[in-house]
Design a protein around this motif. Sequence first.
Motif, PDB file in Angstrom:
ATOM      1  N   GLU A  51      41.611 135.875   1.641  1.00  0.00           N
ATOM      2  CA  GLU A  51      42.122 136.112   2.566  1.00  0.00           C
ATOM      3  C   GLU A  51      41.185 135.743   3.730  1.00  0.00           C
ATOM      4  O   GLU A  51      41.063 135.534   5.081  1.00  0.00           O
ATOM      5  CB  GLU A  51      42.152 137.146   2.817  1.00  0.00           C
ATOM      6  N   GLN A  52      40.249 135.256   3.492  1.00  0.00           N
ATOM      7  CA  GLN A  52      38.978 134.646   4.120  1.00  0.00           C
ATOM      8  C   GLN A  52      39.632 133.063   4.719  1.00  0.00           C
ATOM      9  O   GLN A  52      40.096 132.076   3.997  1.00  0.00           O
ATOM     10  CB  GLN A  52      37.631 134.186   3.304  1.00  0.00           C
ATOM     11  N   PRO A  53      38.817 133.112   6.161  1.00  0.00           N
ATOM     12  CA  PRO A  53      40.130 131.949   6.988  1.00  0.00           C
ATOM     13  C   PRO A  53      38.916 130.523   6.371  1.00  0.00           C
ATOM     14  O   PRO A  53      40.624 129.740   6.853  1.00  0.00           O
ATOM     15  CB  PRO A  53      39.180 131.930   8.554  1.00  0.00           C
ATOM     16  N   ARG A  54      38.135 129.748   5.539  1.00  0.00           N
ATOM     17  CA  ARG A  54      37.647 129.111   4.874  1.00  0.00           C
ATOM     18  C   ARG A  54      38.929 128.575   3.847  1.00  0.00           C
ATOM     19  O   ARG A  54      39.336 127.424   3.609  1.00  0.00           O
ATOM     20  CB  ARG A  54      36.392 129.191   4.757  1.00  0.00           C
ATOM     21  N   ILE A  55      39.633 129.943   3.457  1.00  0.00           N
ATOM     22  CA  ILE A  55      40.165 129.309   2.150  1.00  0.00           C
ATOM     23  C   ILE A  55      41.726 128.709   2.708  1.00  0.00           C
ATOM     24  O   ILE A  55      42.223 127.897   2.029  1.00  0.00           O
ATOM     25  CB  ILE A  55      40.879 130.682   1.372  1.00  0.00           C
ATOM     26  N   LYS A  56      42.134 128.428   4.075  1.00  0.00           N
ATOM     27  CA  LYS A  56      43.478 127.951   4.974  1.00  0.00           C
ATOM     28  C   LYS A  56      43.114 127.255   4.783  1.00  0.00           C
ATOM     29  O   LYS A  56      44.024 126.186   4.390  1.00  0.00           O
ATOM     30  CB  LYS A  56      43.575 128.872   6.084  1.00  0.00           C
ATOM     31  N   LEU A  57      41.573 126.524   5.275  1.00  0.00           N
ATOM     32  CA  LEU A  57      41.387 124.987   5.512  1.00  0.00           C
ATOM     33  C   LEU A  57      40.837 124.074   3.970  1.00  0.00           C
ATOM     34  O   LEU A  57      40.853 123.328   4.218  1.00  0.00           O
ATOM     35  CB  LEU A  57      39.580 125.165   5.903  1.00  0.00           C
ATOM     36  N   TYR A  58      40.503 125.374   2.635  1.00  0.00           N
ATOM     37  CA  TYR A  58      40.873 124.213   1.674  1.00  0.00           C
ATOM     38  C   TYR A  58      41.316 123.431   1.226  1.00  0.00           C
ATOM     39  O   TYR A  58      42.240 123.217   0.950  1.00  0.00           O
ATOM     40  CB  TYR A  58      39.770 124.894   1.114  1.00  0.00           C
ATOM     41  N   GLN A  59      42.855 124.900   1.812  1.00  0.00           N
ATOM     42  CA  GLN A  59      44.350 124.307   1.017  1.00  0.00           C
ATOM     43  C   GLN A  59      45.574 123.250   2.285  1.00  0.00           C
ATOM     44  O   GLN A  59      45.829 122.812   1.657  1.00  0.00           O
ATOM     45  CB  GLN A  59      45.378 125.499   1.638  1.00  0.00           C
ATOM     46  N   LYS A  60      44.660 123.941   3.314  1.00  0.00           N
ATOM     47  CA  LYS A  60      44.978 122.016   4.050  1.00  0.00           C
ATOM     48  C   LYS A  60      45.081 120.848   3.336  1.00  0.00           C
ATOM     49  O   LYS A  60      45.295 120.152   3.424  1.00  0.00           O
ATOM     50  CB  LYS A  60      44.800 123.100   5.414  1.00  0.00           C
ATOM     51  N   PHE A  61      43.445 121.217   3.432  1.00  0.00           N
ATOM     52  CA  PHE A  61      42.810 119.693   3.042  1.00  0.00           C
ATOM     53  C   PHE A  61      43.569 119.361   1.523  1.00  0.00           C
ATOM     54  O   PHE A  61      43.413 118.108   1.247  1.00  0.00           O
ATOM     55  CB  PHE A  61      41.188 120.152   2.063  1.00  0.00           C
ATOM     56  N   TYR A  62      43.414 120.811   0.156  1.00  0.00           N
ATOM     57  CA  TYR A  62      44.218 119.828  -0.984  1.00  0.00           C
ATOM     58  C   TYR A  62      45.483 119.657  -0.609  1.00  0.00           C
ATOM     59  O   TYR A  62      46.075 118.124  -1.351  1.00  0.00           O
ATOM     60  CB  TYR A  62      44.068 121.388  -2.102  1.00  0.00           C
ATOM     61  N   SER A  63      46.189 119.976   0.232  1.00  0.00           N
ATOM     62  CA  SER A  63      47.575 119.665   0.119  1.00  0.00           C
ATOM     63  C   SER A  63      47.370 117.676   1.209  1.00  0.00           C
ATOM     64  O   SER A  63      48.357 117.040   0.985  1.00  0.00           O
ATOM     65  CB  SER A  63      48.489 120.280   1.531  1.00  0.00           C
ATOM     66  N   GLN A  64      46.465 118.027   1.742  1.00  0.00           N
ATOM     67  CA  GLN A  64      46.556 116.509   2.187  1.00  0.00           C
ATOM     68  C   GLN A  64      46.100 115.376   1.577  1.00  0.00           C
ATOM     69  O   GLN A  64      46.457 114.341   1.772  1.00  0.00           O
ATOM     70  CB  GLN A  64      45.630 116.245   4.205  1.00  0.00           C
ATOM     71  N   ILE A  65      45.199 115.789   0.209  1.00  0.00           N
ATOM     72  CA  ILE A  65      44.433 114.962  -0.601  1.00  0.00           C
ATOM     73  C   ILE A  65      45.687 114.529  -1.292  1.00  0.00           C
ATOM     74  O   ILE A  65      45.778 113.806  -1.934  1.00  0.00           O
ATOM     75  CB  ILE A  65      43.457 115.360  -1.066  1.00  0.00           C
ATOM     76  N   MET A  66      46.603 115.859  -1.434  1.00  0.00           N
ATOM     77  CA  MET A  66      48.094 115.519  -3.096  1.00  0.00           C
ATOM     78  C   MET A  66      48.848 114.990  -2.014  1.00  0.00           C
ATOM     79  O   MET A  66      48.938 113.872  -2.984  1.00  0.00           O
ATOM     80  CB  MET A  66      48.711 116.382  -3.069  1.00  0.00           C
ATOM     81  N   ARG A  67      48.511 114.763  -0.718  1.00  0.00           N
ATOM     82  CA  ARG A  67      50.128 113.320  -0.124  1.00  0.00           C
ATOM     83  C   ARG A  67      49.173 112.030  -0.210  1.00  0.00           C
ATOM     84  O   ARG A  67      49.818 110.862  -0.163  1.00  0.00           O
ATOM     85  CB  ARG A  67      49.549 114.052   1.231  1.00  0.00           C
ATOM     86  N   GLU A  68      47.881 112.013  -0.227  1.00  0.00           N
ATOM     87  CA  GLU A  68      47.175 110.831   0.442  1.00  0.00           C
ATOM     88  C   GLU A  68      46.890 110.335  -1.337  1.00  0.00           C
ATOM     89  O   GLU A  68      46.897 108.345  -1.452  1.00  0.00           O
ATOM     90  CB  GLU A  68      45.939 110.721   1.293  1.00  0.00           C
ATOM     91  N   LEU A  69      46.964 111.146  -2.757  1.00  0.00           N
ATOM     92  CA  LEU A  69      46.303 110.575  -3.572  1.00  0.00           C
ATOM     93  C   LEU A  69      47.224 109.460  -4.144  1.00  0.00           C
ATOM     94  O   LEU A  69      46.393 108.270  -4.372  1.00  0.00           O
ATOM     95  CB  LEU A  69      46.361 112.114  -4.403  1.00  0.00           C
ATOM     96  N   PRO A  70      48.384 109.770  -4.082  1.00  0.00           N
ATOM     97  CA  PRO A  70      49.204 108.707  -5.115  1.00  0.00           C
ATOM     98  C   PRO A  70      49.120 107.201  -4.727  1.00  0.00           C
ATOM     99  O   PRO A  70      49.249 106.219  -5.279  1.00  0.00           O
ATOM    100  CB  PRO A  70      50.521 108.957  -5.090  1.00  0.00           C
ATOM    101  N   CYS A  71      49.253 107.077  -3.212  1.00  0.00           N
ATOM    102  CA  CYS A  71      49.239 105.746  -2.518  1.00  0.00           C
ATOM    103  C   CYS A  71      47.634 105.257  -1.923  1.00  0.00           C
ATOM    104  O   CYS A  71      47.601 104.609  -1.593  1.00  0.00           O
ATOM    105  CB  CYS A  71      50.431 106.012  -1.244  1.00  0.00           C
ATOM    106  N   ALA A  72      47.080 105.842  -2.837  1.00  0.00           N
ATOM    107  CA  ALA A  72      45.287 105.076  -2.768  1.00  0.00           C
ATOM    108  C   ALA A  72      44.800 104.051  -3.137  1.00  0.00           C
ATOM    109  O   ALA A  72      44.411 103.469  -3.095  1.00  0.00           O
ATOM    110  CB  ALA A  72      44.705 105.901  -3.547  1.00  0.00           C
ATOM    111  N   GLY A  73      45.587 103.932  -3.745  1.00  0.00           N
ATOM    112  CA  GLY A  73      45.752 102.050  -4.594  1.00  0.00           C
ATOM    113  C   GLY A  73      44.337 102.509  -5.220  1.00  0.00           C
ATOM    114  O   GLY A  73      43.776 103.328  -6.529  1.00  0.00           O
ATOM    115  N   GLY A  74      43.981 101.168  -5.697  1.00  0.00           N
ATOM    116  CA  GLY A  74      41.698 100.910  -5.398  1.00  0.00           C
ATOM    117  C   GLY A  74      40.706 101.072  -4.386  1.00  0.00           C
ATOM    118  O   GLY A  74      39.801 101.029  -5.119  1.00  0.00           O
ATOM    119  N   ASN A  75      42.311 101.602  -3.737  1.00  0.00           N
ATOM    120  CA  ASN A  75      40.577 102.935  -2.803  1.00  0.00           C
ATOM    121  C   ASN A  75      39.271 103.656  -3.920  1.00  0.00           C
ATOM    122  O   ASN A  75      39.212 104.575  -3.096  1.00  0.00           O
ATOM    123  CB  ASN A  75      40.639 103.085  -1.736  1.00  0.00           C
ATOM    124  N   LEU A  76      37.964 103.216  -4.137  1.00  0.00           N
ATOM    125  CA  LEU A  76      37.355 103.758  -4.975  1.00  0.00           C
ATOM    126  C   LEU A  76      36.639 104.967  -3.776  1.00  0.00           C
ATOM    127  O   LEU A  76      36.498 105.587  -4.114  1.00  0.00           O
ATOM    128  CB  LEU A  76      36.582 103.639  -6.061  1.00  0.00           C
TER     129      LEU A  76
END
Length: 1538
Positions: A1161-1186
């Motif tokens: 329930e800590q407020p920063r956990i929501k931030l991490y989950q939001k960040f996780y969701s964003q990365i999961m959206r971007e990961l498949p189309c990241a291509g070769g962007n190391l």
Amino acid sequence: MAAIYSGIYLKLKSAKTSWEDKLKLAHFAWISHQCVLPNKEQVLLDWVSHALVSYYNKKPELEDEVVEKLWAYLDNIIHSKRLQNLLKSGKTIGLSFSIAQVINERLSEACSQKTQQNIGTVLSCSSGILSTPSLSIIYTAKCELLVDLLSKLSKLACQQLASDDTVCSQVFSVLQLTFAQYLLIQRQQTNPNRVFGQVTSHLLQPCLLLRHLLTVRSWTQTDDNHVRQHLSREIRNQVETLLQAGLFQPELFSSYKEELLPEQEKKKGTLKSLLLPVKTIQTKLGSDFCEPALHGAVVAGSVSLLYKLFLDSYCKAENHLVCFHMLSRLFGCLRLSGLQQGVGGDTLSPAGWSGELLALEQLLNSVLSSDLYNVASDRIRHKEVQFGFYRKLAQTLMSHSQASIPAWFRCLKLLMSLNHLIVEPDLDDLVSSAWIDAKVSEPRTKKPQEALINTMFQTYSKLRQFPRLFEEVLTVICWPAADELRQPVFSGGLTVKLRECLLELPPNQILDILCCFVEKCQTLIIPAVKGSADMALKLLSVSSVLHAFLFNMRSLDDVTPSSVVLRTQNLLANMQKGIIQPLMELLQAPRREEEKSDLWLRKASDSAFLLVYTWVEVDTLFDVSCSKYVSPAAEIAGAVTASAARHRGVSAFLPGVGERCWEGVTGLANSFASTSKYCLEQLMLQKMKMTLMQTEADLQALQHAAAFILESGRYSMSRGESEPWDGDISTISDLTYPTAHWHLVISNLTILLPYISQKDVEYIGNVLLETIVLAKAQEADADLEPSISIGKISLGFMHSSFLPEMKVLHCAFLTSLIHQFAGVLPSAARDSVDLPLQLLSVGNIPWHEEILAPCRPADPLEAPSENKLLKAELSLSWKTLERVAQCMVLLAKNGCPVTLKESQLESCLGLLEIASLLKLDSLLPSDCTRCYLVLLSLLANTRASGSCSKLLLLKFLTTCFHLLRCLQAGRNANCVFKVFHASDVLEAVMISQLTASKFFTSVLTAPVWTQYLQEVQSFLENFLQMIIERRQSVRLNLEKFMSFLVSCKPGVGAAKSKDWKNWNPAAGQILLMAFTTLCQVVTHYLQQLPEKKQQSAEVLSALLEPVVLQMVTTVEHSLQSNTPNQPLPVAFIPSVTMLLKADLSHAVKKGWQKDPAAFLEQPRIKLYQKFYSQIMRELPCAGGNLQFLQPALQFLAAFCSVPELYPGKETAVMVFFAIKKLLTGPAVTTQVIQSIEMELTEVLVQLLGNCSAEEFYAIMRLVLQGLEMRNAWQQKDKEVLSAVTLTKLLLGCPLSGDKEKAFWFASPQIITALAMQTKEACQDQSLISTIVVPILEAVAALLRHGEGVLLNPHHVALAFSILLTVPLDHLKTEDYRGVFLGVHEVLFSIVQCHPKVLLKAAPSFLNSFHRLVVSVMHEGRQKGERGNTDDFEVVLKCAHLVERMYTHIAAEMEDFTVFSAFIVAHYVTELQKVTLHPAVKKHLTEGIYRILDLCIERDIKFLNASLPAGVREVFKDLYNDYNHYHKAKKQGEEKYTA
């Protein structure tokens, strides 16, 4: 139903029905299922065929539109799926032969009208017919129709290629299909005479024209890509196949032989052939089958092709005479042959000459490569018929010199290679037209010219007739010059070749040549040189030859025969008395000023000084290296004292030349910026070397000589006009002299530098910088020629290791560079005396004193005053640096930067690139500090104007930070803390970058922005590390920097919405990066602090808390200001990852598992989950962007370590699926996968370690789906690569319990799928590196990890089927390396981990390993010139691996002893076929010796008895070497082994 049938059929046949209605009705009848006609498809095909045939037979009169619709209808039927399905089902449907005739006629009309409009449908019809077997019978059954079609299509293609119109693919696609059909029919023909007649009558001329036009076409971007890249090459190959099979069948050889051989060469009783194939071909080539302008070029290109095909078919040892006569007959087709009768020479244009000579070159190349010309056989058996032909050819080439065409030189080289006697009678003409008098300037012509002359050198060197060649050279030089300014005799490349020959020649032959030149010069040239420009030019040519020979011959030494030493002494004495002395006397005569510009005087002066320099240099060398040599200069040694010799200068080393005479001629030489002046500089340098060799060197003389050399070229260098120089002394002119002078100075700096003044050092530094700036500006225009330019010399010196060793010059160059930086500033800033760059460029500061101080002589009387002065000067320089540092920090904090325009920014960037060439990590303390202050000043005290390019500004800043990082890595980096506080530097840098960040909001997605952030981060990390390692005021500096960072709150205030509008995302990213870097460095520092300093640790930890809070706030604001659909800025990810790791470690300490709800329930956990969701959206189309992938995967690894963090219904399977989708992306290559392999493994370790068994089963199903064969059949290569990669990564993860059982339960299915995928992928060479190599790596890993788990031998043996499928030949080097290593690793894994399986499958193992051995032998065979060193290194590494495997088999696998004889037999069988490169052979031999160790006497007898004759000899040699070298050494070692 009958009504439907009768109605349609009658209406189609009826003359009353309009053609429009008939076409509609026919179309309906074809597509409609309601219309039922008996044999409907055949009826409709017959109807449309009959209609078209009738029209072209002039029966019905039809409109053009109707005819086109009829063709379109026929085309639709032929290409319809309905017809294809019916034919597949076995139904018989055919076309009439007459439709083939109509198609051919239609194409013929198009050819005659020279228009290709409205034939697209006809071409489509013919394509459909030819690609459908049951329809193509109308052509294949009547070969004449197919030949006619091929002829018409070839002509159509020629028309399209010859026009300026865009080339389309349709004609060429149909043509390629027709060629394929005809070649199939051609192979089935049993009558070679008939085939020959077909080809020569109908196909030879259009095919040759087509091939020529395809070859010479200048393709454009508008031309069809498929035609340009694939079809053109394929059609050319088909033309060659057709001509080979049609004209040169084995059965026709008797006819060729009958026609070609003269009567006396024929055997008695042979039947007279009616077929005259050669005459037929000649007639066809000679007739007009194309435009007159093209005819000659087409014939020239065709002759060489036809001869190559003839040789491919008939070239055997017994047929060589026939092959030669074919050559002479085909040569008769060339326009070049008419020149032997004196016809047509004037009509050939330069392009025509080029084509004819290229054809002749290819013919002669074929003769040479096929070894047709045997000199002895031709002379004894055939009355020199071949020699006579080649002799006439050489005469023709010599009488029509074409020195501007490279092929002319190559033809002469080939004739020389065949037999030097072919050109020997015309040797003087050859030397003149191809060498001495040839006007060759273009590099593409110079290379073959040098190759020809090199062949002459090698030939006459091997024949020991070198003097004969140079007699002709001397004769030609003494001829009246064809041009006023003759070309130099030796270029740089020729000098190298001459040196190689001279080192092999007997010294007496070289002396014969030199004596001949000296004598001719004395008797013919010297007496007539005065006032004669022609004689002066001859003299310069002779001088350059003498110089080249004397400088490149083997030096005299103590083992040289006395007779040779005596001859050499006499030669040098003759040179001095007979040439040098008379020339000096001639040049010293007083002259009026206008006479000094005469050409003869300039050339005579050049010759004189070239000979003097050569004489002095060679005389000195012989005197030093040979004790038997007595110098002619020794005669005056008694008369002149050493001191007098030093004062007299160079004339002291030259007998017979007085001081006054020398001064007179040197004055004349100094007036010419040419060879004379350069040689004078070389003589002064030689004087310095000789002075340094004396026991007591005269310092004043050395300084005078060094100053003379620099002063000599100062004026020419200051003019700024120069040209590249080829390194030949005799060719130096006004424009090449500056280059030659600068080359001399830079090459000899180690000698000159200790004896030149500080002003001269500064002059060299200034010139060095100016020339580098100029070279950088002209870098794009610089050619790749081997000639020397001033810019290349300076850049080469900068890249060398010499400059850092020359501290004084290093310091002077840096001073000059700082002056340049100050000069770039705007004029208003330049006038200001308080700016850091202006203060650093003040001229009266003794920056170099730090270097010169240790070199000062220690005089005890002057020591106190000297020391005081020195300390004062040193303190002055450091005080200036302190003042600059304070000024820079003050300006940065007050925000008073200098504004730079784009042009000024570009100039600064250019200077920074030059600064990067310096070895920044080896600078002295004061220079390091100066350089650091310059870079900091550019960062903190300048800003770009609003109109500047943002990308340019980012590049500028990135370069500054990169160079600062290089300085910080140096040994004197800490000296910067003498002049300012560390926290001040950090504040100044951060203030400047946050201020500049407002420019960058529009380029945050550009790669250069990410690169910039990485450089700033590296700078901060290194600088903070320096603060910590220095251990002085660490806590104070860190506290100040932390406080400063916390105070930086862009956009944060009471009214949040208002500040968010003003939020600067670029500043946010910079701040985040700074926070992250600071936290990482400080955390690492705190972890290493000892317990004694716990109080400091607590203070710093307390200070870190507001930093972390500020970082969280910045992240949240940045995320809110980020556009919803925009990707995450890369700078956020490491920051959030670090926060997450910190929170997780803190939670673990507090035992969060006891109360997980409170933790989640800590407020920063929501931030991490939001960040996780964003990365999961971007990961498949990241291509070769190391830059995104690596930090994103690091975040996922941390996030997935706690499954409770997954938001909503997210599971480990979804993360795995996202990774799988990422790996299937088109931009994800094997290189990208290798770059992120470590991060991927870490994510999978966390995923699999924390997922449930059910989730793991789902993950395994995803992997197996990717390995299904349908992916390969549907060409989903990325799906397969993804699954193979994931399989390999899964093997790197620790599994236990049910998960481990599930994986190994599926392993047989995995290895079977991999075997099938390999078999499919090997059919396409482009998949070798992308699919096959990863599969081999995965199989090797599977076998290694499966030790003791994979118990079924069949599953392990499946690996052998993979290895035997993989190709090992005809691969690119990088593919070969990958495949070889992969196969080797699989074999090694089986050997090490599955020995029981290996014994049962020994034949498969040996077959697989033998394939590796054969491939290494093939790739490692000895070649004439090994092109690529990297390629050879790969082969060498592979050979080493084979040796390792042999050694392992011998050492570890005792049960394999029974196979040792077979292994050796395999090896020697292959060894007999190739000649191995020595380095490769060494590895393989060492390996096979280990196997021979296993062979017992019975095995050796078996091998000697069973091997074939040639192979047996190879084995005997191998076994003898084994006994002599290896076995003896081994027994010796065993003797002394306990």
